[in-house]
Design a protein around this motif. Structure first.
Motif, PDB file in Angstrom:
ATOM      1  N   GLU A  15      23.221  11.502 -33.903  1.00 23.14           N
ATOM      2  CA  GLU A  15      21.975  11.833 -34.187  1.00 23.14           C
ATOM      3  C   GLU A  15      21.145  12.636 -33.232  1.00 23.14           C
ATOM      4  O   GLU A  15      21.862  12.352 -31.890  1.00 23.14           O
ATOM      5  N   LEU A  16      20.225  13.204 -33.244  1.00 23.11           N
ATOM      6  CA  LEU A  16      19.416  13.935 -31.999  1.00 23.11           C
ATOM      7  C   LEU A  16      18.105  13.462 -32.194  1.00 23.11           C
ATOM      8  O   LEU A  16      17.083  13.943 -33.276  1.00 23.11           O
ATOM      9  N   SER A  17      17.627  12.487 -31.260  1.00 19.42           N
ATOM     10  CA  SER A  17      16.142  12.345 -31.444  1.00 19.42           C
ATOM     11  C   SER A  17      15.128  13.091 -30.406  1.00 19.42           C
ATOM     12  O   SER A  17      15.797  13.540 -29.418  1.00 19.42           O
ATOM     13  N   GLU A  18      14.044  13.101 -30.461  1.00 18.23           N
ATOM     14  CA  GLU A  18      13.387  13.476 -29.149  1.00 18.23           C
ATOM     15  C   GLU A  18      13.767  12.904 -27.959  1.00 18.23           C
ATOM     16  O   GLU A  18      13.475  13.226 -26.813  1.00 18.23           O
ATOM     17  N   ASP A  19      13.580  11.479 -27.916  1.00 19.45           N
ATOM     18  CA  ASP A  19      13.620  10.638 -26.901  1.00 19.45           C
ATOM     19  C   ASP A  19      14.934  10.653 -26.281  1.00 19.45           C
ATOM     20  O   ASP A  19      15.169  10.679 -25.085  1.00 19.45           O
ATOM     21  N   ALA A  20      15.941  11.021 -26.914  1.00 18.46           N
ATOM     22  CA  ALA A  20      17.236  11.058 -26.393  1.00 18.46           C
ATOM     23  C   ALA A  20      17.743  12.577 -26.033  1.00 18.46           C
ATOM     24  O   ALA A  20      18.589  12.753 -25.120  1.00 18.46           O
ATOM     25  N   SER A  21      16.866  13.385 -26.354  1.00 20.13           N
ATOM     26  CA  SER A  21      17.164  14.947 -25.992  1.00 20.13           C
ATOM     27  C   SER A  21      16.383  15.219 -24.609  1.00 20.13           C
ATOM     28  O   SER A  21      15.684  14.713 -24.360  1.00 20.13           O
ATOM     29  N   LEU A  22      16.936  16.401 -24.070  1.00 20.96           N
ATOM     30  CA  LEU A  22      16.376  16.587 -22.511  1.00 20.96           C
ATOM     31  C   LEU A  22      15.313  17.796 -22.803  1.00 20.96           C
ATOM     32  O   LEU A  22      15.368  18.431 -23.861  1.00 20.96           O
ATOM     33  N   ALA A  23      14.418  17.520 -21.787  1.00 25.23           N
ATOM     34  CA  ALA A  23      13.096  18.383 -21.866  1.00 25.23           C
ATOM     35  C   ALA A  23      13.448  19.987 -21.656  1.00 25.23           C
ATOM     36  O   ALA A  23      12.788  20.888 -22.195  1.00 25.23           O
ATOM     37  N   ASP A  24      14.590  20.370 -21.055  1.00 23.21           N
ATOM     38  CA  ASP A  24      14.973  21.602 -20.740  1.00 23.21           C
ATOM     39  C   ASP A  24      15.932  21.661 -21.660  1.00 23.21           C
ATOM     40  O   ASP A  24      17.144  21.269 -21.645  1.00 23.21           O
ATOM     41  N   GLN A  28      20.048  20.573 -22.033  1.00 24.52           N
ATOM     42  CA  GLN A  28      20.761  20.075 -23.383  1.00 24.52           C
ATOM     43  C   GLN A  28      21.696  20.847 -23.745  1.00 24.52           C
ATOM     44  O   GLN A  28      22.600  20.357 -24.292  1.00 24.52           O
ATOM     45  N   PHE A  29      21.756  22.250 -23.610  1.00 22.21           N
ATOM     46  CA  PHE A  29      22.707  22.972 -24.037  1.00 22.21           C
ATOM     47  C   PHE A  29      24.122  22.630 -23.242  1.00 22.21           C
ATOM     48  O   PHE A  29      25.318  22.333 -23.519  1.00 22.21           O
ATOM     49  N   GLU A  30      23.835  22.610 -21.890  1.00 22.29           N
ATOM     50  CA  GLU A  30      24.917  22.154 -20.912  1.00 22.29           C
ATOM     51  C   GLU A  30      25.488  20.847 -21.369  1.00 22.29           C
ATOM     52  O   GLU A  30      26.798  20.664 -21.357  1.00 22.29           O
ATOM     53  N   LYS A  31      24.818  20.024 -21.704  1.00 20.83           N
ATOM     54  CA  LYS A  31      25.148  18.402 -22.069  1.00 20.83           C
ATOM     55  C   LYS A  31      26.179  18.690 -23.245  1.00 20.83           C
ATOM     56  O   LYS A  31      27.212  18.176 -23.534  1.00 20.83           O
ATOM     57  N   TRP A  32      25.520  19.372 -24.359  1.00 22.74           N
ATOM     58  CA  TRP A  32      26.416  19.370 -25.584  1.00 22.74           C
ATOM     59  C   TRP A  32      27.464  20.493 -25.346  1.00 22.74           C
ATOM     60  O   TRP A  32      28.699  19.998 -25.939  1.00 22.74           O
ATOM     61  N   ILE A  33      27.576  21.431 -24.587  1.00 27.95           N
ATOM     62  CA  ILE A  33      28.787  22.604 -24.565  1.00 27.95           C
ATOM     63  C   ILE A  33      29.861  21.723 -23.855  1.00 27.95           C
ATOM     64  O   ILE A  33      31.115  21.683 -23.917  1.00 27.95           O
ATOM     65  N   SER A  34      29.435  20.848 -22.645  1.00 28.80           N
ATOM     66  CA  SER A  34      30.514  20.036 -22.023  1.00 28.80           C
ATOM     67  C   SER A  34      31.019  18.891 -23.040  1.00 28.80           C
ATOM     68  O   SER A  34      32.216  18.823 -22.614  1.00 28.80           O
ATOM     69  N   PRO A  58      21.451  43.854 -40.242  1.00 28.82           N
ATOM     70  CA  PRO A  58      22.018  43.083 -39.248  1.00 28.82           C
ATOM     71  C   PRO A  58      23.598  43.090 -39.369  1.00 28.82           C
ATOM     72  O   PRO A  58      24.216  43.443 -40.294  1.00 28.82           O
ATOM     73  N   SER A  59      24.318  42.749 -38.224  1.00 29.72           N
ATOM     74  CA  SER A  59      25.639  42.599 -38.329  1.00 29.72           C
ATOM     75  C   SER A  59      26.297  41.370 -37.111  1.00 29.72           C
ATOM     76  O   SER A  59      25.344  41.134 -36.080  1.00 29.72           O
ATOM     77  N   THR A  60      27.069  40.691 -37.257  1.00 27.50           N
ATOM     78  CA  THR A  60      27.587  39.556 -36.598  1.00 27.50           C
ATOM     79  C   THR A  60      29.026  39.868 -36.299  1.00 27.50           C
ATOM     80  O   THR A  60      30.107  40.433 -36.777  1.00 27.50           O
ATOM     81  N   ARG A  61      29.424  39.087 -35.315  1.00 30.25           N
ATOM     82  CA  ARG A  61      30.806  39.066 -34.738  1.00 30.25           C
ATOM     83  C   ARG A  61      30.976  37.947 -33.693  1.00 30.25           C
ATOM     84  O   ARG A  61      29.990  37.499 -33.120  1.00 30.25           O
ATOM     85  N   VAL A  62      32.091  37.402 -33.502  1.00 30.25           N
ATOM     86  CA  VAL A  62      32.211  36.460 -32.407  1.00 30.25           C
ATOM     87  C   VAL A  62      32.753  37.060 -31.238  1.00 30.25           C
ATOM     88  O   VAL A  62      33.293  37.711 -30.985  1.00 30.25           O
ATOM     89  N   VAL A  63      31.882  36.182 -30.232  1.00 26.11           N
ATOM     90  CA  VAL A  63      32.172  36.691 -28.810  1.00 26.11           C
ATOM     91  C   VAL A  63      32.468  35.498 -28.006  1.00 26.11           C
ATOM     92  O   VAL A  63      32.054  34.382 -28.456  1.00 26.11           O
ATOM     93  N   LEU A  64      32.958  35.637 -26.713  1.00 27.40           N
ATOM     94  CA  LEU A  64      33.017  34.294 -25.884  1.00 27.40           C
ATOM     95  C   LEU A  64      31.817  34.323 -24.625  1.00 27.40           C
ATOM     96  O   LEU A  64      31.945  35.185 -23.935  1.00 27.40           O
ATOM     97  N   ILE A  65      31.362  33.134 -24.684  1.00 33.74           N
ATOM     98  CA  ILE A  65      30.390  32.950 -23.468  1.00 33.74           C
ATOM     99  C   ILE A  65      31.265  32.905 -22.245  1.00 33.74           C
ATOM    100  O   ILE A  65      32.188  32.315 -22.192  1.00 33.74           O
ATOM    101  N   LYS A  66      30.827  33.588 -21.145  1.00 33.53           N
ATOM    102  CA  LYS A  66      31.340  33.564 -19.913  1.00 33.53           C
ATOM    103  C   LYS A  66      30.424  33.069 -18.843  1.00 33.53           C
ATOM    104  O   LYS A  66      30.906  32.731 -17.727  1.00 33.53           O
ATOM    105  N   GLY A  67      29.607  32.652 -19.206  1.00 33.73           N
ATOM    106  CA  GLY A  67      28.550  31.801 -18.064  1.00 33.73           C
ATOM    107  C   GLY A  67      27.009  31.786 -18.702  1.00 33.73           C
ATOM    108  O   GLY A  67      26.558  32.361 -19.668  1.00 33.73           O
ATOM    109  N   VAL A 106      24.183  25.260 -32.266  1.00 36.16           N
ATOM    110  CA  VAL A 106      23.257  25.592 -31.339  1.00 36.16           C
ATOM    111  C   VAL A 106      22.799  27.084 -31.701  1.00 36.16           C
ATOM    112  O   VAL A 106      23.810  27.961 -31.644  1.00 36.16           O
ATOM    113  N   ARG A 107      21.427  27.239 -31.918  1.00 33.08           N
ATOM    114  CA  ARG A 107      21.145  28.661 -31.947  1.00 33.08           C
ATOM    115  C   ARG A 107      20.158  29.109 -31.019  1.00 33.08           C
ATOM    116  O   ARG A 107      19.365  28.327 -30.477  1.00 33.08           O
TER     117      ARG A 107
END
Length: 212
Positions: A15-24, A28-34, A58-67, A106-107
């Motif tokens: 689950e994802l609650s306001e209390d358990a999520s980070l304000a920044d 929060q992204f760093e936590k989830w991708i880790s 619109p068009s979409t494609r998959v790329v890789l995050i590098k940082g 994550v969007r």
């Protein structure tokens, strides 16, 4: 044959609650991708990039995050590709991560800019030799007669540059500077958790819950 309309899955992992999520949202992204990396989900670094052309198609494609850091999300590609041409005309774009095994999405939305030449040079130099040659060999998104065109180009540039191909002028990095993040956690009965972070007029992050 299984009917697509009959496919069902109940999301009950977390689950994802306001209390358990980070304000920044970056934290929060760093936590989830880790957690995605630790869980060994397939390709945790893969993200869908959405762009829009001059006709608003619109068009979409998959790329890789590098940082990622406080400046934004970074990836590298061919500037002359379809996505590169679309970003040159309209720098607004969206990214999406989908970690299926964790029932998470994550969007990220924001404006895209090129990273510095020095940053592109440094990353290009870290790539395997075949990938560096490939950046020269592939006229990305252009029509080619056959695969032999790529093979021939790779042989030609390999012979030209040997072990030290420089970074092509048409290749480098992009950085999306987020102004909106959304964290989606699957929940039972399709009552999913959606937390959105958006920048307000004071450039502060506002966290709000969206209906699923």
């Amino acid at each position: 044959m299984t009917k697509l309309a009959d496919l069902r899955k109940s999301y009950e992992r977390a689950e994802l609650s306001e209390d358990a999520s980070l304000a920044d949202p970056l934290k929060q992204f760093e936590k989830w991708i880790s957690e995605a990396i630790s869980a060994q989900v397939p390709e945790p670094n893969a993200m869908t990039l959405a762009t829009v052309d001059s006709r608003l198609r619109p068009s979409t494609r998959v790329v890789l995050i590098k940082g990622y850091d406080e400046k934004g999300i970074t990836w590298f590609t061919n500037y002359d590709s379809r996505k590169g041409r679309e970003l040159a005309a309209n720098p607004w774009a969206a990214l999406q991560f989908h970690w299926v095994d964790l029932e998470r999405v994550v969007r990220i939305e924001g404006c895209v800019e090129k990273v510095s030449a020095a940053e592109s040079d440094a990353y290009f130099a870290s790539r395997p030799l075949d990938s560096r040659i490939g950046a020269w060999a592939s006229p990305q998104s252009q029509v080619i007669a056959s695969r032999s065109v790529l093979v021939g180009n790779a042989a030609r540039y390999g012979a030209k540059f040997l072990l030290h191909p420089p970074r092509p002028p048409h290749w480098g990095g992009y950085r999306l500077r987020p102004d909106t993040w959304e964290f989606w956690q699957g929940r039972k009965s399709r009552l999913h958790d959606r937390l959105r972070y958006r920048l307000n007029n004071d450039q502060q992050w506002v966290r709000e819950r969206l209906a699923p």
